[in-house]
Design a protein around this motif. Structure first.
Motif, mmCIF file in Angstrom:
data_model
loop_
_atom_site.group_PDB
_atom_site.id
_atom_site.type_symbol
_atom_site.label_atom_id
_atom_site.label_comp_id
_atom_site.label_asym_id
_atom_site.label_seq_id
_atom_site.Cartn_x
_atom_site.Cartn_y
_atom_site.Cartn_z
ATOM 1 N N PRO A 248 0.816 -1.230 0.000
ATOM 2 C CA PRO A 248 0.000 0.000 0.000
ATOM 3 C C PRO A 248 0.848 1.279 0.000
ATOM 4 O O PRO A 248 0.474 2.278 -0.623
ATOM 5 C CB PRO A 248 -0.816 -0.118 1.296
ATOM 6 N N SER A 249 1.997 1.243 0.697
ATOM 7 C CA SER A 249 2.862 2.426 0.713
ATOM 8 C C SER A 249 3.455 2.682 -0.665
ATOM 9 O O SER A 249 3.552 3.829 -1.111
ATOM 10 C CB SER A 249 3.991 2.237 1.740
ATOM 11 N N ILE A 250 3.865 1.598 -1.357
ATOM 12 C CA ILE A 250 4.382 1.738 -2.725
ATOM 13 C C ILE A 250 3.285 2.258 -3.647
ATOM 14 O O ILE A 250 3.511 3.172 -4.451
ATOM 15 C CB ILE A 250 4.932 0.395 -3.237
ATOM 16 N N LEU A 251 2.098 1.658 -3.545
ATOM 17 C CA LEU A 251 0.980 2.102 -4.387
ATOM 18 C C LEU A 251 0.646 3.558 -4.119
ATOM 19 O O LEU A 251 0.399 4.337 -5.041
ATOM 20 C CB LEU A 251 -0.247 1.222 -4.147
ATOM 21 N N GLN A 252 0.649 3.917 -2.835
ATOM 22 C CA GLN A 252 0.357 5.305 -2.468
ATOM 23 C C GLN A 252 1.358 6.253 -3.101
ATOM 24 O O GLN A 252 1.000 7.205 -3.787
ATOM 25 C CB GLN A 252 0.392 5.453 -0.950
ATOM 26 N N GLN A 253 2.651 5.967 -2.882
ATOM 27 C CA GLN A 253 3.681 6.849 -3.419
ATOM 28 C C GLN A 253 3.731 6.796 -4.938
ATOM 29 O O GLN A 253 3.984 7.810 -5.601
ATOM 30 C CB GLN A 253 5.034 6.463 -2.831
ATOM 31 N N SER A 254 3.495 5.619 -5.525
ATOM 32 C CA SER A 254 3.507 5.492 -6.987
ATOM 33 C C SER A 254 2.371 6.288 -7.601
ATOM 34 O O SER A 254 2.549 6.969 -8.619
ATOM 35 C CB SER A 254 3.394 4.018 -7.400
ATOM 36 N N CYS A 255 1.209 6.186 -6.983
ATOM 37 C CA CYS A 255 0.062 6.937 -7.503
ATOM 38 C C CYS A 255 0.308 8.434 -7.391
ATOM 39 O O CYS A 255 -0.061 9.202 -8.282
ATOM 40 C CB CYS A 255 -1.212 6.540 -6.762
ATOM 41 N N ILE A 256 0.931 8.841 -6.276
ATOM 42 C CA ILE A 256 1.275 10.253 -6.143
ATOM 43 C C ILE A 256 2.254 10.657 -7.237
ATOM 44 O O ILE A 256 2.133 11.726 -7.849
ATOM 45 C CB ILE A 256 1.872 10.525 -4.746
ATOM 46 N N SER A 257 3.229 9.776 -7.520
ATOM 47 C CA SER A 257 4.217 10.074 -8.559
ATOM 48 C C SER A 257 3.561 10.149 -9.930
ATOM 49 O O SER A 257 3.877 11.029 -10.733
ATOM 50 C CB SER A 257 5.321 9.002 -8.556
ATOM 51 N N VAL A 258 2.653 9.209 -10.203
ATOM 52 C CA VAL A 258 1.932 9.248 -11.476
ATOM 53 C C VAL A 258 1.107 10.527 -11.562
ATOM 54 O O VAL A 258 1.048 11.189 -12.608
ATOM 55 C CB VAL A 258 1.035 8.005 -11.633
ATOM 56 N N GLY A 259 0.484 10.885 -10.439
ATOM 57 C CA GLY A 259 -0.262 12.147 -10.414
ATOM 58 C C GLY A 259 0.634 13.339 -10.681
ATOM 59 O O GLY A 259 0.268 14.254 -11.433
ATOM 60 N N ASN A 260 1.834 13.319 -10.083
ATOM 61 C CA ASN A 260 2.793 14.406 -10.326
ATOM 62 C C ASN A 260 3.237 14.444 -11.785
ATOM 63 O O ASN A 260 3.465 15.520 -12.352
ATOM 64 C CB ASN A 260 4.008 14.244 -9.420
ATOM 65 N N ILE A 261 3.371 13.254 -12.396
ATOM 66 C CA ILE A 261 3.746 13.201 -13.809
ATOM 67 C C ILE A 261 2.632 13.803 -14.672
ATOM 68 O O ILE A 261 2.893 14.555 -15.621
ATOM 69 C CB ILE A 261 4.051 11.752 -14.231
ATOM 70 N N LEU A 262 1.384 13.472 -14.331
ATOM 71 C CA LEU A 262 0.260 14.054 -15.079
ATOM 72 C C LEU A 262 0.244 15.573 -14.926
ATOM 73 O O LEU A 262 0.012 16.313 -15.892
ATOM 74 C CB LEU A 262 -1.057 13.450 -14.583
#
Length: 455
Positions: A248-262
């Motif tokens: 969940p921590s990886i998914l959380q941070q990954s989703c934040i990173s994907v959001g930052n990329i968008l």
């Protein structure tokens, strides 16, 4: 247990506020030095190469956050489980958890490096990297990917130190390596004229040395824990327990990173001036947010040790102590960025354009008043992670992310332009913080008053 100046610390005894502050303040110092890696890269790129180099480094940085998300997840998964076992005095099982985490990290790192090297160009295209920045952005990104093992294993080592209540060791390693990184950055770029590659190789070299030293100390310390017991080097059961926290921590941070990329893709549509200003401002902002996150991680370790030891009554006092500490740290950053944001942004660039300076300053003035809000969220998140309450933790984080991306898309299409993107940050923070605090304060650990004594 002592090894020179390095000490394992039991966080389940002593006055909660005193214990937590002594543990978290070195962590705060550590993250300041860790952020110097990224800030030094931008400073050297912007001042010794030019505005476009700063934009290229900042552009690649949003993709590197995906890899950092995996490193963070491995760190927190290993750290929380190790903390719980350390608090429960299960030292042999704790050693197996550490070696299991290391093996899993090595496999994950190999997968990430392969995928990153194959798809680096495509990732840069996905965020609409301008043609004039593509070569430098890809060069920086590829060198960064080759250094992933150092970043991943340094984070594992850092998580283990924190789990053992030792926040001094990572501080010493980071202080030395960060100062060295600045010196090597300048030497490679200004002295050897290596351009953006010099910025990347300097980070690679210095982080590599710190990772090797940190892992050496971890392995040496593990050998001194439960020395008479033969322990398995791998356990599927412990891997599953680590995964419950880490994934969940990886998914959380990954989703934040994907959001930052968008969001970076939206920003790229406003030109290199706005890109450069955002690149400088987001580094300043990330210095603060990462500092708060690290304090939250410290609260997770404190919570996990006490949770493992069955001393849940101390968790409420830890929340209040963390709240006071993080607000004390928030105010100076708020004042500094709000009133001197233009000068700090200009510090990253040589002959900065007005578009770059203006966009950077506007971003800082919009988000900084809300540091008191997001910092409280990260304290509450620390409690949720430390107790293994990951569904609620994920819910609040995903709410923040979705709101930020959706609002950025909507508002950037209005007359606000890029300013609309900046406004999405505080709006997402407000909603997500309300949820995190509610989930934290309605947990069973919050129903018991913490003892202010030694138990």
């Amino acid at each position: 247990m002592k090894e020179g100046i390095f000490v394992n610390k039991d966080l389940t005894v002593g006055r909660p506020e005193t214990v937590l502050w002594k543990f978290c303040l070195p962590l705060f110092g550590s993250v300041i030095f860790q952020q110097l890696y990224n800030i030094a890269d931008s400073l050297v790129a912007g001042n010794f190469i030019g505005e476009q180099a700063l934009a290229a480094v900042g552009n690649s940085y949003e993709i590197t956050l995906i890899f950092m998300a995996f490193a963070f997840g491995c760190n927190i998964g290993c750290s929380v489980i190790t903390s719980q076992l350390f608090g429960a005095k299960k030292e042999a099982e704790m050693k197996t958890a550490v070696s299991t985490a290391m093996i899993a990290t090595a496999v994950l790192c190999a997968i990430l490096m392969t995928a990153g090297l194959i798809f680096s160009g495509r990732l840069l295209e996905m965020i609409h990297t301008p043609g004039e920045l593509m070569a430098d952005s890809r060069l920086y990104l590829v060198i960064y990917i080759w250094g992933l093992p150092f970043m991943m294993f340094y984070n594992i080592a850092n998580g283990i130190f924190s789990a053992l209540g030792d926040s001094r060791t990572p501080f010493l390693f980071l202080a030395c390596s960060s100062v060295a990184n600045i010196v090597v950055d300048i030497f490679f770029v200004a002295g050897l004229k290596m351009g953006v590659a010099g910025v990347a190789w300097a980070t690679f070299l210095c982080q590599g040395i710190s990772a090797v030293l940190a892992m050496t100390v971890v392995l040496k310390r593990m050998r001194k824990i439960a020395p008479g017991e033969k322990t398995p080097v791998f356990s599927w059961r412990l891997l599953r327990k680590i995964g419950v926290i880490a994934i969940p921590s990886i998914l959380q941070q990954s989703c934040i990173s994907v959001g930052n990329i968008l969001i970076q893709g939206m920003i790229n549509g406003f030109g290199s001036g706005v890109m450069a200003g955002y690149s400088a401002a987001i580094k300043l902002n990330n210095l603060v947010i990462t500092s708060f996150t690290t304090i939250g991680n410290g609260i997770s370790n404190y919570t996990a040790q006490n949770y493992g030891a069955g001393k849940t009554q101390r968790i409420r006092a830890g929340f209040k102590a963390g709240w006071k500490l993080i607000w004390m740290l928030s105010v100076p950053f708020m004042l500094l960025y709000f009133f001197w944001g233009r000068g700090l942004t200009a510090f990253f660039m040589k002959d900065a354009s007005e578009a770059a300076l203006g966009s950077g300053l506007t971003f800082l003035r919009i988000v900084t008043p809300f540091y008191l809000v997001v910092s409280l969220k990260l304290v509450a998140d620390g409690i949720l992670r430390g107790t293994g309450t990951m569904k609620r933790f994920m819910t609040t984080t995903m709410t923040d992310l979705v709101l930020r991306v959706v609002l950025a898309r909507i508002l950037s299409g209005t007359a606000l332009g890029s300013v609309g993107i900046w406004c999405a940050w505080p709006l997402g923070w407000l909603v997500a913080t309300s949820m995190s605090v509610y989930f934290c304060t309605t947990g069973p650990w919050f129903r018991e008053k913490a003892s202010q004594g030694k138990n």
